[in-house]
Scaffold this active site. Structure first.
Site: not given
Length: 203
Positions: A31, A114, A36
């Site tokens: 990631y 989220n 994000h």
């Protein structure tokens, strides 16, 4: 993202009235560099600017300690450090802002983010905590927002993010020296002009 896949990278100042900076993102090398994880990256950039390495484990967190601050990857650290929520700054990606534009706000909702939902839940539904929003732009066409978040930036967008990281580090330093109200006023004024300039430019 599912709650158990979320992690946070944080910074706690050693000042008499400390701040806790919480960067949202996904843990793991796969990631790294994704849209994000810009909250993570800004924490890393700030740590680097202070010469602090992330090399210890404490309270189920990886952290580094220096003369000015502590940096950590978290759980409920606000409670651990016994901080009021108005001294917890959450750094996160925001599709509502053009890529590379930042905003420093004293409170707000979750905007379907989220990670922010998770933070608000941990704070017992209290949204009265400041946040530094890092613009990543919107997904093109009909692209799935989740897929967009997990993509890495193209070269043009990465240049904007690199600049935003430098501006974000300066903004965090300003916050520590002048407090939230004054620093947000000055910081957001500069970012407003950047927003106008960038909002119609392709990424």
């Amino acid at each position: 993202m599912m709650l158990n896949r979320l992690s946070r990278r944080c910074f706690s100042t050693a000042a008499p009235q400390p701040w806790l900076f919480v960067g949202l993102g996904n843990p793991g090398d796969k990631y790294r560099g994704t849209r994000h994880n810009v909250g993570f990256e800004l924490i890393d950039a700030f740590a680097e600017s202070q010469g602090i390495s992330m090399n210890k484990v404490h309270c189920k967190a990886i952290f580094g300690q220096g003369k000015l601050a502590h940096f950590v990857y978290t759980g409920p650290l606000a409670a651990y450090y016994k901080l009021p929520l108005n001294r917890v700054l959450v750094l996160h990606d925001d599709m509502g802002l053009p890529c590379g534009v930042l905003r420093l706000n004293d409170k707000g909702g979750h905007g379907s983010h989220n990670g922010l939902k998770s933070v608000i839940d941990q704070f017992r539904r209290n949204r009265e905590f400041p946040r530094l929003r890092i613009g990543i732009g919107r997904p093109p066409g009909q692209m799935d927002p989740k897929a967009f978040l997990l993509q890495k930036f193209n070269a043009r967008a990465q240049e904007r993010i690199d600049t935003a990281m430098q501006e974000g580090v300066s903004g965090l330093k300003l916050l520590l020296s002048r407090g939230l109200t004054e620093s947000a006023r000055s910081f957001n004024r500069e970012q407003k002009y950047k927003h106008i300039r960038l909002q119609t430019m392709p990424t």
